[in-house]
Scaffold this motif. Structure first.
Motif: not given
Length: 556
Positions: A122-124, A552-556
């Motif tokens: 979402k933060n891309m 960095g949460h939920g990035a993987l």
């Protein structure tokens, strides 16, 4: 009671009786014939002994041949076969094909094939390029046409990494007035260097953290990272790269120690270990020369010990974590040192004898409940079926699959419900399985016999998960955490010395804990390094653990 003679003995007895009843034959002839018959019988007996010995040898060679054939099949499977252990193809001759098909069906729906929607964070950063027709003038009135509708399509672009040089210029300032020069306050003042972690180093903190991520998270060997810098015209040696990583590890060590304490405070702990080679000629931390051979060079083997705490299946508010420790030994003293001060009451392992001592009644602090791993028991029957396919091994695999199918339904349920389902549905299956194993054990051969003996010997620990909802059915939570070390070991082949092993243990503790909590290790390590830099090393390790990272949460 008359002794029963062999066919050859009975024949000889008839010949001697017949000759003795013939008065026309002289006594000398009778003795000569009797001697020859006796010699003939001795030859027959000797022949029988040789035949019996030959049959035993043939039987032994046949067993040896079957054993070697199984080993050859398993060696080929290990070398060129699939790494996964799928359920074997069903036997068309089985009696209950409908029941078999029900067991083979998974609860999970099969994922649809074909093109899927691309997943992006979402933060891309999104760069918008507007596209309009070349001619926007109206052919009737000549004014510019206005946008009334639009559609968009997304495409990914990569920005190649690039190095920049940050030149810190530290100025000295002073007042130029003559009367100020005579005062104490008018003396020249020089700027103070503000760096903490990378002080007196020619690399920035961001670069040091990035090379640590590339080596230990992305599993790139140091020489490949060195080559990437060389491709950009920078001669940063692999020795310098490793020294940066070791420097960071010294600052990250309190956080890794806090994670170890958190793991040891859990009720159930998963344990395992994996080997690692130390390079030739390197002294250990106690000054001893390495021993052992690997190829034509001399190496010493060390071990990464891993402990994990994962309560997500029955406590959704808990944070999973894993901690690593490197040591040159695989004996019990290392495991006891790790468990010192632990509040755990149960230990899940693969059955290694070192872990079994924690179940002793004489243990200081009381015995632990030893939970064994069903994945290891299943692997024994899978390898037995691979070496010599048979109905019994497939039946055992079918039973284990049915147990796992029931166990999947218990994930996320309260402890009481998990225990009730296991007691009602899994315990009967285990009772049937144990009875069949005990019945088959005397007649089993080869790998199947070994698999049955392994399972029966470990059965007390294998059924422990049905006695407490907090126990897991296998040791896979810790097995999955070791994959990162396995990949780095495969790419780097070995490590330099014992100190490097301890550096790796610190980073893998942080990285693998991030993965368990679905946090991007790259963002977390950069955040942690910047926090330590900002606070000049004065931190609370418990507040720096991965689940407290704001990014960095939920990035993987």
């Amino acid at each position: 009671m008359a002794m029963k003679l062999s066919p050859a003995g009975a024949c000889g007895n008839i010949i001697l009786t017949t000759i003795s009843d013939q008065p026309a034959i002289s006594s000398e002839a009778k003795f000569l014939i009797a001697a020859q018959v006796e010699e003939l019988l001795a030859l027959v007996v000797e022949g029988k002994k040789r035949e019996t010995s030959a049959r035993r040898k043939i039987s032994s060679l046949e067993r040896r041949l079957a054993d070697l054939n199984e080993k050859l099949i398993l060696a080929r499977s290990d070398k060129w076969g699939r790494k996964a252990e799928p359920f074997p193809d069903p036997d068309p001759d089985d009696e209950d094909p409908d029941d078999r098909e029900d067991l083979l069906d998974d609860d999970e729906e099969e994922k649809p094939k074909g093109k899927r929607k691309r997943k992006m964070p979402k933060n891309m950063e999104i760069v918008i390029h507007d596209h309009f027709p070349d001619d926007m003038s109206c052919c009737t009135c000549g004014c510019q046409k206005k946008p009334i509708n639009s559609w968009h399509s997304d495409r990914l672009e990569i920005v190649p990494e690039r190095l920049i040089c940050i030149r810190d210029v530290h100025h000295t300032v002073a007042c130029n007035r003559s009367r100020c020069k005579q005062e104490e306050s008018g003396k020249p003042v020089a700027a103070v260097a503000g760096r903490y972690i990378m002080a007196d180093r020619s690399a920035d903190l961001c670069l040091a953290t990035e090379v640590a991520v590339q080596m230990l998270h992305e599993h790139l060997p140091a020489y490949r990272i060195e080559q990437r810098f060389r491709n950009q015209g920078v001669n940063l040696s692999r020795q310098a790269i490793c020294s940066y990583i070791a420097l960071l590890a010294g600052h990250f060590e309190p956080v890794a120690a806090a994670i170890m304490r958190y793991v040891m405070s859990g009720y159930v702990i998963h344990c395992d270990e994996t080997p690692m080679w130390l390079q030739n000629g390197q002294k250990t931390m106690d000054g001893q020369k390495p021993s052992g051979k690997r190829g034509k060079k001399r190496y010493r083997q060390g071990f990464f010990w891993a402990v994990s705490r994962d309560e997500r299946k029955w406590n959704p508010n808990s944070w999973p974590a894993v901690a690593f420790r490197f040591d040159l030994s695989r004996n019990g003293e290392v495991a006891e040192a790790m468990m010192e001060g632990s509040s755990a009451r149960a230990l899940t392992s693969d059955g290694y004898s070192v872990y079994m001592r924690f179940g002793s009644k004489d243990r200081e602090g009381g015995p632990l409940i030893l939970v064994r791993c069903w994945a290891h028991a299943r692997r024994e029957f899978y390898r037995a079926n691979t070496a010599a396919p048979g109905k019994f091994a497939k039946w055992v695999l079918t039973q284990i699959k049915a147990i796992y199918k029931i166990e999947r339904r218990t994930a996320g349920l309260p402890l009481a419900e998990r225990l009730a389902i296991r007691q009602a549905e899994i315990v009967p299956l285990l009772s049937v399985l144990k009875a069949e194993l005990e019945q088959k054990a005397p007649e089993a051969q080869g790998r199947l016999k070994s698999a049955i003996q392994y399972t029966l010997n470990a059965f007390e620990g294998l059924v422990q998960f049905t006695q407490d909802g907090r126990f897991e059915i296998d040791n896979n939570p810790i097995e999955r955490c070791i994959r990162g070390i396995t990949l780095s070991r495969k790419n780097s082949l070995s490590i330099g010395n014992e100190a490097t092993g301890k550096v790796w243990a610190i980073f893998f503790t942080l990285i693998e804990t991030c993965k368990l909590n679905k946090i991007d290790p790259r963002q977390y390590l950069h955040w942690l390094a910047n926090e330590i830099e900002r606070k000049r090393g004065v931190i609370e390790p418990e507040a720096m653990m991965p689940w407290h990272c704001p990014i960095g949460h939920g990035a993987l």
